[in-house]
Scaffold this motif. Sequence first.
Motif, PDB file in Angstrom:
ATOM      1  N   ILE A 175       4.331   6.097   3.625  1.00 38.00           N
ATOM      2  CA  ILE A 175       4.780   4.958   4.276  1.00 38.00           C
ATOM      3  C   ILE A 175       6.240   4.855   4.022  1.00 38.00           C
ATOM      4  O   ILE A 175       6.923   4.405   4.717  1.00 38.00           O
ATOM      5  CB  ILE A 175       3.888   3.873   4.057  1.00 38.00           C
ATOM      6  CG1 ILE A 175       2.297   4.223   4.395  1.00 38.00           C
ATOM      7  CG2 ILE A 175       4.223   2.408   4.537  1.00 38.00           C
ATOM      8  CD1 ILE A 175       1.320   3.138   3.362  1.00 38.00           C
ATOM      9  N   HIS A 176       6.448   5.169   2.796  1.00 41.65           N
ATOM     10  CA  HIS A 176       7.828   4.941   2.130  1.00 41.65           C
ATOM     11  C   HIS A 176       8.426   6.456   1.520  1.00 41.65           C
ATOM     12  O   HIS A 176       8.138   6.805   0.510  1.00 41.65           O
ATOM     13  CB  HIS A 176       7.614   4.112   1.014  1.00 41.65           C
ATOM     14  CG  HIS A 176       6.942   2.881   1.368  1.00 41.65           C
ATOM     15  ND1 HIS A 176       5.846   2.677   0.872  1.00 41.65           N
ATOM     16  CD2 HIS A 176       7.334   1.736   1.860  1.00 41.65           C
ATOM     17  CE1 HIS A 176       5.196   1.578   1.205  1.00 41.65           C
ATOM     18  NE2 HIS A 176       6.121   0.889   1.873  1.00 41.65           N
ATOM     19  N   ALA A 181       0.988  -1.278   0.012  1.00 39.81           N
ATOM     20  CA  ALA A 181       0.024  -0.110   0.034  1.00 39.81           C
ATOM     21  C   ALA A 181       0.675   1.152  -0.227  1.00 39.81           C
ATOM     22  O   ALA A 181       1.881   1.182   0.784  1.00 39.81           O
ATOM     23  CB  ALA A 181      -0.849   0.162   1.173  1.00 39.81           C
ATOM     24  N   HIS A 182       0.428   2.174  -0.753  1.00 42.38           N
ATOM     25  CA  HIS A 182       1.062   3.523  -0.916  1.00 42.38           C
ATOM     26  C   HIS A 182       0.248   4.846  -0.604  1.00 42.38           C
ATOM     27  O   HIS A 182      -1.085   4.527  -0.705  1.00 42.38           O
ATOM     28  CB  HIS A 182       1.932   3.715  -2.092  1.00 42.38           C
ATOM     29  CG  HIS A 182       2.936   2.639  -2.127  1.00 42.38           C
ATOM     30  ND1 HIS A 182       4.179   2.610  -1.612  1.00 42.38           N
ATOM     31  CD2 HIS A 182       2.896   1.420  -3.023  1.00 42.38           C
ATOM     32  CE1 HIS A 182       4.948   1.598  -2.011  1.00 42.38           C
ATOM     33  NE2 HIS A 182       4.232   0.766  -2.898  1.00 42.38           N
ATOM     34  N   THR A 183       0.800   6.063  -0.634  1.00 39.78           N
ATOM     35  CA  THR A 183       0.031   7.153  -0.527  1.00 39.78           C
ATOM     36  C   THR A 183       0.586   8.152  -1.628  1.00 39.78           C
ATOM     37  O   THR A 183       1.471   8.104  -1.978  1.00 39.78           O
ATOM     38  CB  THR A 183      -0.329   7.849   0.655  1.00 39.78           C
ATOM     39  OG1 THR A 183       0.975   8.573   1.006  1.00 39.78           O
ATOM     40  CG2 THR A 183      -0.379   6.887   2.024  1.00 39.78           C
ATOM     41  N   CYS A 228       5.310   9.654  -0.519  1.00 38.99           N
ATOM     42  CA  CYS A 228       4.546   8.363   0.158  1.00 38.99           C
ATOM     43  C   CYS A 228       4.747   8.624   1.565  1.00 38.99           C
ATOM     44  O   CYS A 228       5.714   8.473   2.176  1.00 38.99           O
ATOM     45  CB  CYS A 228       5.116   7.249  -0.251  1.00 38.99           C
ATOM     46  SG  CYS A 228       4.340   5.725   0.602  1.00 38.99           S
TER      47      CYS A 228
HETATM   48 CU   LIG Z   1       4.608   3.955  -0.219  1.00 37.49          CU
END
Ligand SMILES: [Cu+2]
Length: 184
Positions: free
Chosen positions: A173-174, A130-132, A171
């Motif tokens: 999360i990353h 999952a990403h944003t 992102c």
């Molecule tokens: Cu991500």
Amino acid sequence: MDKVGIILAIAITSVAVAFTATGGLGSMYNITPNVEKISPPVSELEKEALVVKKVTEDIEQVAKEAKQTTEKAQEITKEAVSAKLPAKFVSIPKGTSVPGCDKVDLCYDPPHVTIFVGGEILWRNDDSSAHTVTSGVVLTGPDGNFDSSLLRNGQTFSHMFDKSGEYRYFCMIHPWATGSVTVS
Ligand SMILES: [Cu+2]
């Protein structure tokens, strides 16, 4: 009166005029009418002139309406073209969840997109993680311009850009995954 109506009116008028000019049924069957005609209020020529004038006015009216319709259609077409440009597509490719995509600048693909004001970008997560897509920079955090929230595999997010400028995003999360949109 519509066009068909006008053509019909002309046809009927022509027949009527021809009929009257030849003396009606009387002359058609070569019978002399034995009843005196009720004297018409205006001469046949004047009647004909009135009919021609009316038909001419109708034709002018139809031409005017047709011109207005054409102008309206052109206006609508122009609005439709400017309102709906196709969205540009950005993929979140496989591997964005692992540091290293930033080394080749491909965490978002393409990472930098240029569009016109009013343009739209559509992101799709093609990765298994999952990403944003969150506007802002990692150092200072989200700036509130747009945020996809969590996008799972196959999910999409789109945003329309109404103001020119440089929009950076990342992102949540990353954080090594970054991209930008230039709106001109
Ligand atoms: Cu991500």
